[in-house]
Design an enzyme around this catalytic site. Structure first.
Site, PDB file in Angstrom:
ATOM      1  N   SER A  16      29.244  28.446  32.348  1.00 39.33           N
ATOM      2  CA  SER A  16      29.888  28.150  33.623  1.00 39.33           C
ATOM      3  C   SER A  16      29.359  29.094  34.696  1.00 39.33           C
ATOM      4  O   SER A  16      28.730  30.120  34.400  1.00 39.33           O
ATOM      5  CB  SER A  16      31.407  28.271  33.486  1.00 39.33           C
ATOM      6  OG  SER A  16      31.771  29.518  32.914  1.00 39.33           O
ATOM      7  N   GLU A  18      30.119  30.770  38.836  1.00 35.89           N
ATOM      8  CA  GLU A  18      31.140  31.068  39.847  1.00 35.89           C
ATOM      9  C   GLU A  18      30.546  31.110  41.249  1.00 35.89           C
ATOM     10  O   GLU A  18      29.473  31.677  41.471  1.00 35.89           O
ATOM     11  CB  GLU A  18      31.795  32.409  39.538  1.00 35.89           C
ATOM     12  CG  GLU A  18      32.922  32.778  40.499  1.00 35.89           C
ATOM     13  CD  GLU A  18      33.650  34.018  40.054  1.00 35.89           C
ATOM     14  OE1 GLU A  18      34.317  33.944  38.983  1.00 35.89           O
ATOM     15  OE2 GLU A  18      33.565  35.054  40.741  1.00 35.89           O
ATOM     16  N   ASP A 110      43.947  40.863  44.588  1.00 35.49           N
ATOM     17  CA  ASP A 110      43.945  42.147  45.280  1.00 35.49           C
ATOM     18  C   ASP A 110      44.634  42.033  46.633  1.00 35.49           C
ATOM     19  O   ASP A 110      44.579  40.982  47.274  1.00 35.49           O
ATOM     20  CB  ASP A 110      42.506  42.626  45.513  1.00 35.49           C
ATOM     21  CG  ASP A 110      41.784  42.941  44.215  1.00 35.49           C
ATOM     22  OD1 ASP A 110      42.454  43.435  43.283  1.00 35.49           O
ATOM     23  OD2 ASP A 110      40.570  42.687  44.142  1.00 35.49           O
ATOM     24  N   PHE A 220      30.134  46.705  44.188  1.00 35.46           N
ATOM     25  CA  PHE A 220      31.027  45.837  43.427  1.00 35.46           C
ATOM     26  C   PHE A 220      31.663  46.602  42.266  1.00 35.46           C
ATOM     27  O   PHE A 220      32.860  46.450  41.980  1.00 35.46           O
ATOM     28  CB  PHE A 220      30.264  44.632  42.877  1.00 35.46           C
ATOM     29  CG  PHE A 220      29.802  43.669  43.929  1.00 35.46           C
ATOM     30  CD1 PHE A 220      30.348  43.669  45.197  1.00 35.46           C
ATOM     31  CD2 PHE A 220      28.802  42.747  43.655  1.00 35.46           C
ATOM     32  CE1 PHE A 220      29.923  42.777  46.170  1.00 35.46           C
ATOM     33  CE2 PHE A 220      28.376  41.838  44.607  1.00 35.46           C
ATOM     34  CZ  PHE A 220      28.930  41.858  45.871  1.00 35.46           C
ATOM     35  N   HIS A 270      30.093  33.150  31.590  1.00 36.40           N
ATOM     36  CA  HIS A 270      30.465  32.755  32.952  1.00 36.40           C
ATOM     37  C   HIS A 270      29.566  33.543  33.907  1.00 36.40           C
ATOM     38  O   HIS A 270      29.677  34.761  34.015  1.00 36.40           O
ATOM     39  CB  HIS A 270      31.933  33.076  33.211  1.00 36.40           C
ATOM     40  CG  HIS A 270      32.444  32.561  34.523  1.00 36.40           C
ATOM     41  ND1 HIS A 270      32.547  31.217  34.806  1.00 36.40           N
ATOM     42  CD2 HIS A 270      32.875  33.220  35.631  1.00 36.40           C
ATOM     43  CE1 HIS A 270      33.041  31.064  36.024  1.00 36.40           C
ATOM     44  NE2 HIS A 270      33.233  32.261  36.551  1.00 36.40           N
TER      45      HIS A 270
END
Length: 303
Positions: A16, A18, A110, A220, A270
């Site tokens: 998958s 994102e 968040d 990140f 993913h």
């Protein structure tokens, strides 16, 4: 088939990808070029993120709807607790249903001012992700995913609390989980084993984030408090002025990590695309090639 049925009945691991909803016309063109390239790979699903505090709500709904109606892919729309009343959450879930989206990835989320900002529940909302899982499950025939944290959620005081909260999401009706960013395979394996020991057996899909830009990936990692491998950071720093070399280093590390995760029994991968597909597609192709020829391509770079 529901997504859980797809994930548990496949003989091969799931793959998958994102995406995040673009803000501009140029961004929209970029994400759709990327989506068409990913569509050619026949992914198990593609997910669309949800901005902090619902900042991208309409764009998330729109992109998920377009994927559902204009492509052959299954969209999974993210939804967060933070900043929403229960009434607002019900409305958004209804929008997803009307858009033909039946797969939702539920997160607490968040705060709008950043992941390290104080968590303040909406006075008419929820406090925990498991409450939103229950709401989504109660509103229709939805498949529900949740987040998993291989290095523990930054706000969890200990691993017992972390696993207890995860099991609460499973008991509320979670069908599967997707991890947050991580760079050490052992962290995923420890989380998986702890969850299984607690009696929860939902598929936990590891997220693969290619570290091709050291400044970006460091930012990140700091935001998510993920441990960034020192050796990988050193190699990327040395290649800072050689983008092609940095790209190769990041893709090779992510590929080796992905191959080992699958060898250790991960139910799928993913891929985090950042709306650009080159690194994700290169990793995907390398993993598929290695699976067809098990002796080829596996390295020990991922620790």
């Amino acid at each position: 088939m529901s997504l859980r049925e797809v994930l548990t009945s496949r003989g091969a691991p799931s793959f998958s990808f994102e995406f995040f909803p673009p803000r501009t016309a140029d961004g929209t063109r970029t994400v759709w070029r990327t989506l068409r390239r990913i569509e050619a790979l026949a992914p198990t699903f593609v997910s669309v993120t949800y901005g902090a505090g619902g900042s991208s709500r309409d764009r998330t709904v729109d992109l998920a709807h377009r994927i559902a109606t204009e492509t052959t892919m299954r969209p999974v729309a993210h939804l967060t607790v933070v900043g929403h009343s229960v009434a607002e959450l019900r409305h958004i879930i209804g929008q997803y249903a009307e858009a033909g989206v039946r797969d939702v990835l539920v997160l607490r989320g968040d705060p709008p001012s950043g992941p390290r900002a104080p968590w303040v529940p909406h006075p008419e909302g929820f406090t925990h992700a498991h409450e939103l899982v229950s709401l989504v499950r109660g509103m229709g025939d939805f498949s529900v995913g949740v987040a998993a944290f291989p290095e523990r959620h930054p706000r969890s005081p200990d691993w017992d609390s972390e696993i207890r909260h995860f099991v609460d999401k499973c008991r509320a009706g979670a069908d599967y989980a997707v991890t947050q960013m991580f760079f050490h395979v052992e962290d995923y394996l420890r989380l998986r084993d702890r969850v299984a020991a607690a009696g929860c057996h939902v598929p936990i899909i590891p997220a693969i984030t290619p570290a091709t830009d050291v400044r970006q990936i460091r930012r990140f990692a700091e935001l998510s408090e993920a441990a960034f491998p020192e050796e990988l950071a050193r190699r990327l720093d040395e290649a800072r002025d050689r983008p092609a070399d940095a790209y190769r280093i990041g893709v090779e590390y992510a590929t080796a990590m992905a191959q080992r995760l699958l060898a250790e029994g991960a139910p799928g991968l993913h891929h985090i695309t950042l709306n650009r597909s080159a690194a994700a597609r290169d990793i995907h192709r390398a993993v598929l090639s290695a699976r067809r020829s098990p002796v080829a391509g596996h390295t020990a770079a991922a620790a």
